[in-house]
Motif scaffolding. Structure first.
Motif, PDB file in Angstrom:
ATOM      1  N   ASN A 284       0.826  -1.204   0.000  1.00  0.00           N
ATOM      2  CA  ASN A 284       0.000   0.000   0.000  1.00  0.00           C
ATOM      3  C   ASN A 284       0.864   1.260   0.000  1.00  0.00           C
ATOM      4  O   ASN A 284       0.559   2.234  -0.701  1.00  0.00           O
ATOM      5  CB  ASN A 284      -0.938  -0.003   1.209  1.00  0.00           C
ATOM      6  CG  ASN A 284      -2.021  -1.067   1.097  1.00  0.00           C
ATOM      7  OD1 ASN A 284      -2.389  -1.482  -0.001  1.00  0.00           O
ATOM      8  ND2 ASN A 284      -2.540  -1.528   2.231  1.00  0.00           N
ATOM      9  N   TYR A 285       1.926   1.255   0.780  1.00  0.00           N
ATOM     10  CA  TYR A 285       2.862   2.375   0.785  1.00  0.00           C
ATOM     11  C   TYR A 285       3.436   2.575  -0.608  1.00  0.00           C
ATOM     12  O   TYR A 285       3.494   3.696  -1.138  1.00  0.00           O
ATOM     13  CB  TYR A 285       4.005   2.093   1.777  1.00  0.00           C
ATOM     14  CG  TYR A 285       4.010   2.958   2.998  1.00  0.00           C
ATOM     15  CD1 TYR A 285       3.492   2.502   4.214  1.00  0.00           C
ATOM     16  CD2 TYR A 285       4.548   4.247   2.972  1.00  0.00           C
ATOM     17  CE1 TYR A 285       3.512   3.283   5.356  1.00  0.00           C
ATOM     18  CE2 TYR A 285       4.566   5.036   4.101  1.00  0.00           C
ATOM     19  CZ  TYR A 285       4.052   4.550   5.289  1.00  0.00           C
ATOM     20  OH  TYR A 285       4.069   5.347   6.409  1.00  0.00           O
TER      21      TYR A 285
ATOM     22  N   ASN B 239       2.308   1.558  -3.552  1.00  0.00           N
ATOM     23  CA  ASN B 239       1.322   2.003  -4.544  1.00  0.00           C
ATOM     24  C   ASN B 239       1.012   3.494  -4.406  1.00  0.00           C
ATOM     25  O   ASN B 239       0.823   4.191  -5.409  1.00  0.00           O
ATOM     26  CB  ASN B 239       0.032   1.183  -4.413  1.00  0.00           C
ATOM     27  CG  ASN B 239       0.193  -0.221  -4.955  1.00  0.00           C
ATOM     28  OD1 ASN B 239       1.093  -0.496  -5.740  1.00  0.00           O
ATOM     29  ND2 ASN B 239      -0.676  -1.127  -4.530  1.00  0.00           N
ATOM     30  N   ASN B 240       0.929   3.984  -3.177  1.00  0.00           N
ATOM     31  CA  ASN B 240       0.652   5.404  -2.974  1.00  0.00           C
ATOM     32  C   ASN B 240       1.775   6.274  -3.532  1.00  0.00           C
ATOM     33  O   ASN B 240       1.519   7.351  -4.089  1.00  0.00           O
ATOM     34  CB  ASN B 240       0.470   5.702  -1.482  1.00  0.00           C
ATOM     35  CG  ASN B 240      -0.868   5.215  -0.957  1.00  0.00           C
ATOM     36  OD1 ASN B 240      -1.815   5.045  -1.717  1.00  0.00           O
ATOM     37  ND2 ASN B 240      -0.942   4.977   0.344  1.00  0.00           N
TER      38      ASN B 240
ATOM     39  N   LYS C 210       1.627   6.092  -7.430  1.00  0.00           N
ATOM     40  CA  LYS C 210       0.483   6.834  -7.961  1.00  0.00           C
ATOM     41  C   LYS C 210       0.495   8.312  -7.568  1.00  0.00           C
ATOM     42  O   LYS C 210      -0.403   9.062  -7.933  1.00  0.00           O
ATOM     43  CB  LYS C 210      -0.822   6.188  -7.480  1.00  0.00           C
ATOM     44  CG  LYS C 210      -1.032   4.780  -8.004  1.00  0.00           C
ATOM     45  CD  LYS C 210      -2.258   4.140  -7.389  1.00  0.00           C
ATOM     46  CE  LYS C 210      -2.442   2.712  -7.897  1.00  0.00           C
ATOM     47  NZ  LYS C 210      -3.611   2.043  -7.245  1.00  0.00           N
TER      48      LYS C 210
ATOM     49  N   THR D 255      -0.072   9.646  -4.700  1.00  0.00           N
ATOM     50  CA  THR D 255      -1.164   9.997  -3.799  1.00  0.00           C
ATOM     51  C   THR D 255      -0.679  10.083  -2.355  1.00  0.00           C
ATOM     52  O   THR D 255      -1.488  10.139  -1.426  1.00  0.00           O
ATOM     53  CB  THR D 255      -2.300   8.965  -3.892  1.00  0.00           C
ATOM     54  OG1 THR D 255      -1.780   7.652  -3.604  1.00  0.00           O
ATOM     55  CG2 THR D 255      -2.925   8.960  -5.272  1.00  0.00           C
ATOM     56  N   ASP D 256       0.626  10.089  -2.173  1.00  0.00           N
ATOM     57  CA  ASP D 256       1.199  10.131  -0.826  1.00  0.00           C
ATOM     58  C   ASP D 256       1.321  11.573  -0.340  1.00  0.00           C
ATOM     59  O   ASP D 256       1.190  12.528  -1.114  1.00  0.00           O
ATOM     60  CB  ASP D 256       2.583   9.480  -0.830  1.00  0.00           C
ATOM     61  CG  ASP D 256       3.565  10.256  -1.698  1.00  0.00           C
ATOM     62  OD1 ASP D 256       4.208  11.186  -1.173  1.00  0.00           O
ATOM     63  OD2 ASP D 256       3.694   9.937  -2.892  1.00  0.00           O
TER      64      ASP D 256
END
Length: 248
Positions: free
Chosen positions: A94-95, A97-98, A101, A103-104
Motif C-alpha cells: 500500500n505504501y 502504490n501510494n 500513484k 497519492t502520498d
C-alpha cells in the motif's frame, strides 16, 4: 537442471538490481552515474526483476522512510507494527502504490535526488508487462521442467522482488546477530551472506547507512561490493569519496 539454473539466475540477477540500483543507488546515492547509465540500469531492473519489477523511485523513497522512522508506526515495513509477515507485506504494498500513484503526503526531502524515469516506470508497473513476464516463466517451466515439484517455484518468480524485500525487512529485524548498537531491531541475518548478496548484513547497514560495503567482519563478504568496485574502475559509476556517511 535447466529449471534450477533458471531459478538461480533469476534470483540473483533480480537481487543484484535491487541491492545495487534500487537500494545503494536510488535510496542512498552511494555512487553517481550518468543519465544514460541510469536509464540502462532501469532497463536491466525491468529485464531481471520481470513480473515483480519494483519502481526505483518508489523503492528509494520508501527505503529512506524506513531509515528515518525505523521500528516506529511511520516505518513502511516494520515487524514491530505488523501482526505477521503477510500483514507487513500488505502494508508495504500500500505504501508502494501510494508513492507510485503520487497519492502520498511524504515530505519532499525524502524524494530529493531519487531517480525517476516515468516511461520505464509505467512499463514495468503495467499489468501487461507483469502478466507477460508471468506467461514467459510458465512457458519455460512447461518446456524444461522435469518434475512436478519444480512448478512450485513459479510463484516465487512472480513475486521475486517482494520476496527479497520481505526476507530482510521481516527476518533481519527478528533474527540474527549484532555488531553495532543501534536504536532499532536491525540484525545481521547471515554470518556469510551467500543468499542475499550483502543485504542480510542489516545491522551493519543501519549503523553505516551510506557505506557501500555492507560487510565488516572477516567472514562478512558482501558479493555486491566487488561488482561496485569493478563498475567504478570501468568508469560506469563513481563511488563517493566518503560513502560511510548517511544519505541525509
Amino acid at each position: 537442471m535447466i529449471i534450477v539454473l533458471f531459478f538461480i539466475a533469476h534470483w540473483y540477477l533480480s537481487l543484484l538490481m535491487q541491492t545495487f540500483f534500487l537500494h545503494r543507488y536510488a535510496a542512498h546515492k552511494m555512487f553517481t552515474m550518468s543519465p544514460a547509465w541510469e536509464k540502462t540500469f532501469y532497463i536491466f531492473t525491468w529485464l531481471f526483476q520481470g513480473s515483480s519489477f519494483l519502481s526505483p523511485y518508489a523503492y528509494g523513497v520508501m527505503h529512506r522512510l524506513h531509515h528515518a522512522y525505523v521500528d516506529t508506526e511511520n516505518d513502511p515495513h516494520s515487524p514491530s507494527f505488523s501482526s505477521s509477515l503477510m500483514d507487513m507485506m500488505w502494508k508495504t504494498k500500500n505504501y508502494y502504490n501510494n508513492i507510485v500513484k503520487r497519492t502520498d503526503s511524504i515530505d519532499p526531502k525524502f524524494k530529493k535526488g531519487v531517480p525517476h524515469w516515468e516511461f520505464m516506470e509505467k512499463i514495468g508497473d503495467s499489468w501487461i508487462s507483469r502478466i507477460g513476464w508471468g506467461i514467459l516463466y510458465i512457458l519455460i517451466y512447461v518446456q524444461f521442467a522435469t518434475s512436478w515439484w519444480m512448478f512450485l517455484l513459479i510463484p516465487i518468480h512472480f513475486l521475486m522482488g517482494p520476496v527479497h524485500g520481505a526476507i530482510i525487512n521481516w527476518f533481519a529485524h527478528k533474527y540474527g546477530y549484532v555488531n553495532f548498537k543501534v536504536d532499532d531491531t536491525a540484525k545481521n541475518l547471515l554470518p556469510f551472506d551467500f543468499l542475499m548478496m550483502g543485504e542480510s548484513y542489516h545491522n551493519n547497514h543501519h549503523k553505516y547507512g551510506g557505506r557501500a560495503n555492507f560487510g565488516f567482519k572477516w567472514h562478512e563478504f558482501d558479493p555486491t561490493y566487488p561488482f561496485i568496485l569493478m563498475l567504478n574502475k570501468l568508469g560506469i559509476i563513481k563511488l563517493k569519496p566518503n560513502n560511510d556517511l548517511n544519505y541525509m
